[in-house]
Design a protein around this motif. Structure first.
Motif, PDB file in Angstrom:
ATOM      1  N   TYR A 197       0.937  -1.322   0.022  1.00  0.00           N
ATOM      2  CA  TYR A 197      -0.148  -0.079  -0.101  1.00  0.00           C
ATOM      3  C   TYR A 197       0.803   1.188   0.180  1.00  0.00           C
ATOM      4  N   LEU A 198       1.762   1.269   0.977  1.00  0.00           N
ATOM      5  CA  LEU A 198       2.716   2.500   0.884  1.00  0.00           C
ATOM      6  C   LEU A 198       3.597   2.628  -0.469  1.00  0.00           C
ATOM      7  N   LEU A 199       3.725   1.485  -0.968  1.00  0.00           N
ATOM      8  CA  LEU A 199       4.565   1.560  -2.207  1.00  0.00           C
ATOM      9  C   LEU A 199       4.064   1.969  -3.488  1.00  0.00           C
ATOM     10  N   SER A 200       2.516   1.720  -3.272  1.00  0.00           N
ATOM     11  CA  SER A 200       1.635   2.223  -4.253  1.00  0.00           C
ATOM     12  C   SER A 200       1.284   3.681  -4.276  1.00  0.00           C
ATOM     13  N   ALA A 201       1.464   4.134  -3.052  1.00  0.00           N
ATOM     14  CA  ALA A 201       1.407   5.537  -3.005  1.00  0.00           C
ATOM     15  C   ALA A 201       2.723   6.333  -3.311  1.00  0.00           C
ATOM     16  N   VAL A 202       3.783   5.731  -3.100  1.00  0.00           N
ATOM     17  CA  VAL A 202       4.953   6.334  -3.627  1.00  0.00           C
ATOM     18  C   VAL A 202       5.102   6.339  -5.013  1.00  0.00           C
ATOM     19  N   ARG A 203       4.573   4.927  -5.700  1.00  0.00           N
ATOM     20  CA  ARG A 203       4.677   4.986  -7.494  1.00  0.00           C
ATOM     21  C   ARG A 203       3.560   6.124  -7.648  1.00  0.00           C
ATOM     22  N   ALA A 245      10.665  -3.542   2.457  1.00  0.00           N
ATOM     23  CA  ALA A 245      10.238  -3.858   0.976  1.00  0.00           C
ATOM     24  C   ALA A 245      11.343  -4.874   0.388  1.00  0.00           C
ATOM     25  N   GLN A 246      12.594  -4.660   0.704  1.00  0.00           N
ATOM     26  CA  GLN A 246      13.494  -5.445   0.128  1.00  0.00           C
ATOM     27  C   GLN A 246      13.474  -6.881   0.621  1.00  0.00           C
ATOM     28  N   SER A 247      12.988  -7.057   1.868  1.00  0.00           N
ATOM     29  CA  SER A 247      13.021  -8.435   2.567  1.00  0.00           C
ATOM     30  C   SER A 247      11.693  -8.980   1.941  1.00  0.00           C
ATOM     31  N   LEU A 248      10.627  -8.268   1.665  1.00  0.00           N
ATOM     32  CA  LEU A 248       9.508  -9.016   0.908  1.00  0.00           C
ATOM     33  C   LEU A 248       9.629  -9.329  -0.364  1.00  0.00           C
ATOM     34  N   TYR A 249      10.430  -8.554  -0.859  1.00  0.00           N
ATOM     35  CA  TYR A 249      10.691  -8.760  -2.396  1.00  0.00           C
ATOM     36  C   TYR A 249      11.674 -10.009  -2.650  1.00  0.00           C
ATOM     37  N   PRO A 255       6.411  -8.070  -8.147  1.00  0.00           N
ATOM     38  CA  PRO A 255       6.427  -6.524  -8.453  1.00  0.00           C
ATOM     39  C   PRO A 255       5.967  -5.658  -7.332  1.00  0.00           C
ATOM     40  N   LEU A 256       5.062  -5.960  -6.834  1.00  0.00           N
ATOM     41  CA  LEU A 256       4.460  -5.144  -5.616  1.00  0.00           C
ATOM     42  C   LEU A 256       4.973  -4.814  -4.478  1.00  0.00           C
ATOM     43  N   TYR A 257       6.043  -5.523  -4.412  1.00  0.00           N
ATOM     44  CA  TYR A 257       7.184  -5.513  -3.293  1.00  0.00           C
ATOM     45  C   TYR A 257       8.237  -4.557  -3.569  1.00  0.00           C
ATOM     46  N   ALA A 258       8.389  -4.551  -5.007  1.00  0.00           N
ATOM     47  CA  ALA A 258       9.740  -4.027  -5.480  1.00  0.00           C
ATOM     48  C   ALA A 258       9.851  -2.416  -4.814  1.00  0.00           C
ATOM     49  N   PRO A 259      10.811  -1.825  -4.471  1.00  0.00           N
ATOM     50  CA  PRO A 259      10.904  -0.674  -3.878  1.00  0.00           C
ATOM     51  C   PRO A 259      10.956   0.286  -5.300  1.00  0.00           C
ATOM     52  N   PRO A 260      10.118   1.293  -5.281  1.00  0.00           N
ATOM     53  CA  PRO A 260      10.262   2.314  -6.307  1.00  0.00           C
ATOM     54  C   PRO A 260      11.437   2.955  -6.535  1.00  0.00           C
ATOM     55  N   PRO A 261      11.865   3.490  -7.713  1.00  0.00           N
ATOM     56  CA  PRO A 261      13.268   4.124  -7.621  1.00  0.00           C
ATOM     57  C   PRO A 261      13.296   5.697  -6.969  1.00  0.00           C
ATOM     58  N   LEU A 262      12.166   6.161  -6.865  1.00  0.00           N
ATOM     59  CA  LEU A 262      12.268   7.377  -6.154  1.00  0.00           C
ATOM     60  C   LEU A 262      12.481   6.950  -4.545  1.00  0.00           C
ATOM     61  N   LEU A 263      11.993   5.776  -3.878  1.00  0.00           N
ATOM     62  CA  LEU A 263      12.159   5.775  -2.468  1.00  0.00           C
ATOM     63  C   LEU A 263      13.680   5.348  -2.471  1.00  0.00           C
ATOM     64  N   SER A 264      14.349   4.575  -3.378  1.00  0.00           N
ATOM     65  CA  SER A 264      15.547   4.346  -3.420  1.00  0.00           C
ATOM     66  C   SER A 264      16.569   5.646  -3.396  1.00  0.00           C
ATOM     67  N   ARG A 265      16.169   6.465  -4.218  1.00  0.00           N
ATOM     68  CA  ARG A 265      17.082   7.918  -4.424  1.00  0.00           C
ATOM     69  C   ARG A 265      16.801   8.720  -3.202  1.00  0.00           C
ATOM     70  N   MET A 266      15.724   8.543  -2.516  1.00  0.00           N
ATOM     71  CA  MET A 266      15.232   9.486  -1.323  1.00  0.00           C
ATOM     72  C   MET A 266      16.076   8.981  -0.176  1.00  0.00           C
ATOM     73  N   CYS A 267      16.260   7.564   0.030  1.00  0.00           N
ATOM     74  CA  CYS A 267      17.251   6.880   0.982  1.00  0.00           C
ATOM     75  C   CYS A 267      18.604   6.957   0.700  1.00  0.00           C
TER      76      CYS A 267
END
Length: 284
Positions: A197-203, A245-249, A255-267
């Motif tokens: 759900y959180l990753l969907s919002a980020v996307r 997200a990484q543990s889940l993926y 794919p729904l568990y894969a961290p979006p690129p924006l989340l990676s860049r922010m980290c």
């Protein structure tokens, strides 16, 4: 009944676990890596108890009594006599494995319970870092620990039924939390549902479909959620969200568990949410 508790890590989660246990009269030893982080943990607990006094939920006497039950130290060997130890370090598998290897050598009682507060890492992986996997269990609290009522108790294929019972009694009976039981899969119950759900919002935000404010307002005012998904990710910490997200993926390869690129860049940029003052929102 557990009387001697160890907590490893005095961050947001570890300090919260120590606080709620000390308020119930348990003898709590908290381990931190350095004197500076130990002092920071002590300050965090004191501030939380002070808020309880100011709000009228805690008396001055109860505050003083709670503080008298907590020792924060860098001396790992002081955990040797603990009946239960809760690991609450950073959500990093290597770091947690190191903690469990050390616990296995230092805890004297072979029947002591070794628990992890991990949000997502399978308990079996941590248990096999020890020579006593049957004594290892997941006891997953939620942030902020003094406020949130829920605890997930997670048993691996090897967890002894008596250990599960002890974990349930500790969290539910002694600390007064609402306990739910989960099988040992990455993310357990809550995060397996929450993180997609959180990753969907980020996307959605990343695509430019809607602003962060409108996404969050939609879920608060349209679905009666207490907080929008992007504000919640900021509260959890974007690094923690990323790690889960990484543990889940890794576990499910969906794919729904894969961290979006924006989340990676922010980290990578250190924009981790409330704890750094900036994530999807700015914080003073």
């Amino acid at each position: 009944m557990i009387q001697r508790l160890g907590v490893i890590g005095a961050g947001l989660m570890g300090s919260g676990i120590a606080e709620v246990a000390s308020r119930q009269g348990l003898d709590v030893i908290v381990i931190e890596a350095t004197e500076a982080t130990a002092q920071a943990g002590s300050n965090r607990i004191t501030r939380s108890l002070d808020r309880g006094v100011r709000s009228g939920k805690l008396s001055e006497e109860a505050r003083a009594d709670a503080l008298s039950h907590i020792e924060i130290t860098t001396a790992f060997e002081k955990l040797s006599d603990r009946e239960l130890v809760v690991e609450a370090v950073i959500e990093d598998e290597a770091a947690k494995l190191d903690v469990f290897r050390r616990l296995d050598t230092i805890i004297e009682d072979p029947t002591a319970v070794l628990a992890s507060n991990t949000s997502s890492i399978p308990i079996m992986k941590l248990a096999m870092a020890t020579q006593r996997p049957e004594q290892v269990v997941g006891i997953h609290f939620f942030n902020p620990v003094p406020v949130m009522p829920l605890v997930e108790v997670v048993t691996s294929l090897m967890t002894n039924s008596k250990v599960e019972q002890q974990a349930h009694e500790f969290a539910g009976g002694q600390l007064g939390k609402h306990v739910i039981k989960s099988k040992d899969r990455a993310g357990f119950i809550v995060n397996a549902l929450l993180i997609p759900y959180l990753l969907s919002a980020v996307r959605m935000f990343e695509s430019g479909f809607a602003t962060a404010e409108d996404i969050d307002t939609g879920m608060v005012d349209g679905c009666a959620h207490p907080m929008g998904p992007l504000a919640l990710a900021d509260l959890i910490g974007l690094d923690t969200t990323m790690a889960v997200a990484q543990s889940l993926y890794e576990e499910f390869k969906e794919p729904l568990y894969a961290p979006p690129p924006l989340l990676s860049r922010m980290c990578e940029a250190g924009l981790l949410g409330r704890k750094t003052g900036r994530g999807f929102y700015q914080y003073s």
